[in-house]
Design an enzyme around this catalytic site. Structure first.
Site, PDB file in Angstrom:
ATOM      1  N   CYS A 355       0.819  -1.235   0.000  1.00 11.37           N
ATOM      2  CA  CYS A 355       0.000   0.000   0.000  1.00 11.37           C
ATOM      3  C   CYS A 355       0.842   1.269   0.000  1.00 11.37           C
ATOM      4  O   CYS A 355       0.358   2.326  -0.388  1.00 11.37           O
ATOM      5  CB  CYS A 355      -0.902   0.055   1.233  1.00 11.37           C
ATOM      6  SG  CYS A 355      -1.718  -1.473   1.669  1.00 11.37           S
TER       7      CYS A 355
HETATM    8  O1  KQY Z   1      -4.152  -0.121   3.239  1.00 12.79           O
HETATM    9  C1  KQY Z   1      -4.331   0.879   2.627  1.00 12.79           C
HETATM   10  N1  KQY Z   1      -4.336   0.869   1.333  1.00 12.79           N
HETATM   11  C2  KQY Z   1      -4.544   2.178   3.242  1.00 12.79           C
HETATM   12  C3  KQY Z   1      -4.987   2.137   4.633  1.00 12.79           C
HETATM   13  C4  KQY Z   1      -5.273   3.513   5.074  1.00 12.79           C
HETATM   14  C5  KQY Z   1      -5.318   3.622   6.472  1.00 12.79           C
HETATM   15  C6  KQY Z   1      -5.548   4.992   6.978  1.00 12.79           C
HETATM   16  N2  KQY Z   1      -5.531   4.891   8.360  1.00 12.79           N
END
Ligand code: KQY
Length: 365
Positions: A355
């Site tokens: 991510c």
């Molecule tokens: O896992 C993701 N793609 C993003 C998670 C965002 C978390 C914000 N607290």
């Protein structure tokens, strides 16, 4: 330049992550309502991830002006640091989806971003700077860009094989807070046009308690076309079991766009990871930001890894399963060096290595 056409019409496709890259982007973490202790522990972890990836391909770290000097000082010289305003560090979600054509030309898609559900069930407010990043990165890369005015999509919510198949989850793409006004078939039509794919495979759910409404990149990853790793547990009392089993059933009963059945490898989850009292206390509690309470379970999964040109960078959770994950990934990727990075601090922010990274496909010179 902003393009009015579509990738399908113009012959651009999104390559699989396992295809060649020319670079990788990341964004420096700092917001104190998401990263504990003002982001300091997470910053060290991001440095580890960036250094690991930079063994295989050039890395650019984007950072706010507040943190520019700190990021520059903490990162080695060979990692490029560029100032770009942002709301947080999830570049896979709001960086461009990069596309390539058969001449090796590169373009981007700039989706709309609303912090994983907007005012309905989004995770922070505002998200305006994040939403501008795809366009800015396309400018940095000197590439043209398709921009969708109204369609919400995060990069972590899709995986492609580069050969006509896209995998996603209903939990995420059909969620009310994203494109709740559109039907499943309308959403499919947009995905087919802008990723230039022929077949969409809909899993039902992502990982248990994944705060993004079940991003697909936390439950499966493509090893190569026709072959995936699936986040798994044998513990039938764990709610994750039913979710993973349902994904397995769907994949086992599907063929991809080329008519191939799936080869599925099970990558076992670590023992459930819970937020400690001390970790919870280190995070600013702000109205409108997703809370982090002691005892809350995090959606820990080894499949949330980055595929680099000659490497695999995967999350370590300080768990006996770390070693099993290393072994399985080494078997699956005999031509890549498999490297674990301690990732608890990234997980505490709500995601993992996949991510916080965005690969740029290799273009023809
Ligand atoms: O896992 C993701 N793609 C993003 C998670 C965002 C978390 C914000 N607290």
């Amino acid at each position: 330049m902003l393009l009015n056409s579509s990738p399908k019409k113009d012959g651009f496709r999104m390559p699989g992550e396992f295809e060649q890259h020319e670079a990788c982007y990341m964004i420096w973490p700092e917001r104190p309502d998401n990263w504990r202790l003002g982001g300091k522990p997470a910053q060290h972890c991001f440095v580890e991830v960036a250094c690991a990836i930079s063994q295989f391909e050039p890395v650019t770290m984007l950072t706010s002006h507040h943190q520019y000097l700190n990021a520059r000082n903490m990162l080695p010289d060979h990692i490029r640091v560029v100032e770009m305003s942002n709301n947080d560090s999830w570049i896979r979600d709001y960086g461009p989806s990069f596309l390539i054509n058969h001449h090796g030309e590169l373009r981007g898609v700039d989706w709309r971003f609303n912090a994983w559900g907007g005012l309905l069930d989004g995770l922070y407010f505002p998200w305006d700077k994040d939403d501008l990043m795809a366009q800015k990165i396309c400018e940095l890369e000197h590439i043209d860009c398709y921009s969708l005015e109204n369609f919400i999509l995060e990069g972590c919510s899709i995986h492609v094989d580069g050969e006509g198949t896209l995998i996603t989850t209903e939990e995420c793409l059909l969620s009310e807070g994203r494109n709740g006004q559109l039907s499943q078939s309308q959403i499919e039509a947009v995905l087919k046009e802008y990723f230039n794919v022929e077949k969409i495979i809909w899993l039902k759910h992502g990982c248990y308690l994944d705060e993004t409404n079940g991003h697909v990149d936390n439950i499966i990853n493509y090893v190569r076309p026709g072959e995936v790793v699936l986040s798994w547990t044998d513990d039938q009392n764990d709610p994750q079991y039913e979710i993973s089993k349902e994904c397995e059933d769907i994949l086992m009963n599907s063929v991809d766009a080329q008519g191939r059945p799936f080869i599925i490898h099970k990558l076992h989850c670590p023992t459930p990871v819970l937020i400690t009292e001390e970790e919870s206390k280190g995070i600013d509690a702000i109205n409108g930001t997703f809370p982090r309470q002691a005892g809350d379970r995090l959606a820990a999964s080894y499949v949330n890894y980055y595929t680099a040109n000659g490497g695999i960078i995967f999350p370590l959770f300080d768990d006996p399963k770390d070693e099993d994950a290393q072994k399985l990934l080494e078997q699956l990727y005999p031509d890549r060096k498999v490297m674990g990075v301690k990732a608890r601090e990234i997980l505490l922010g709500g995601g993992n290595i996949h991510c916080i990274t965005q690969n740029v496909p290799k273009r023809a010179k």
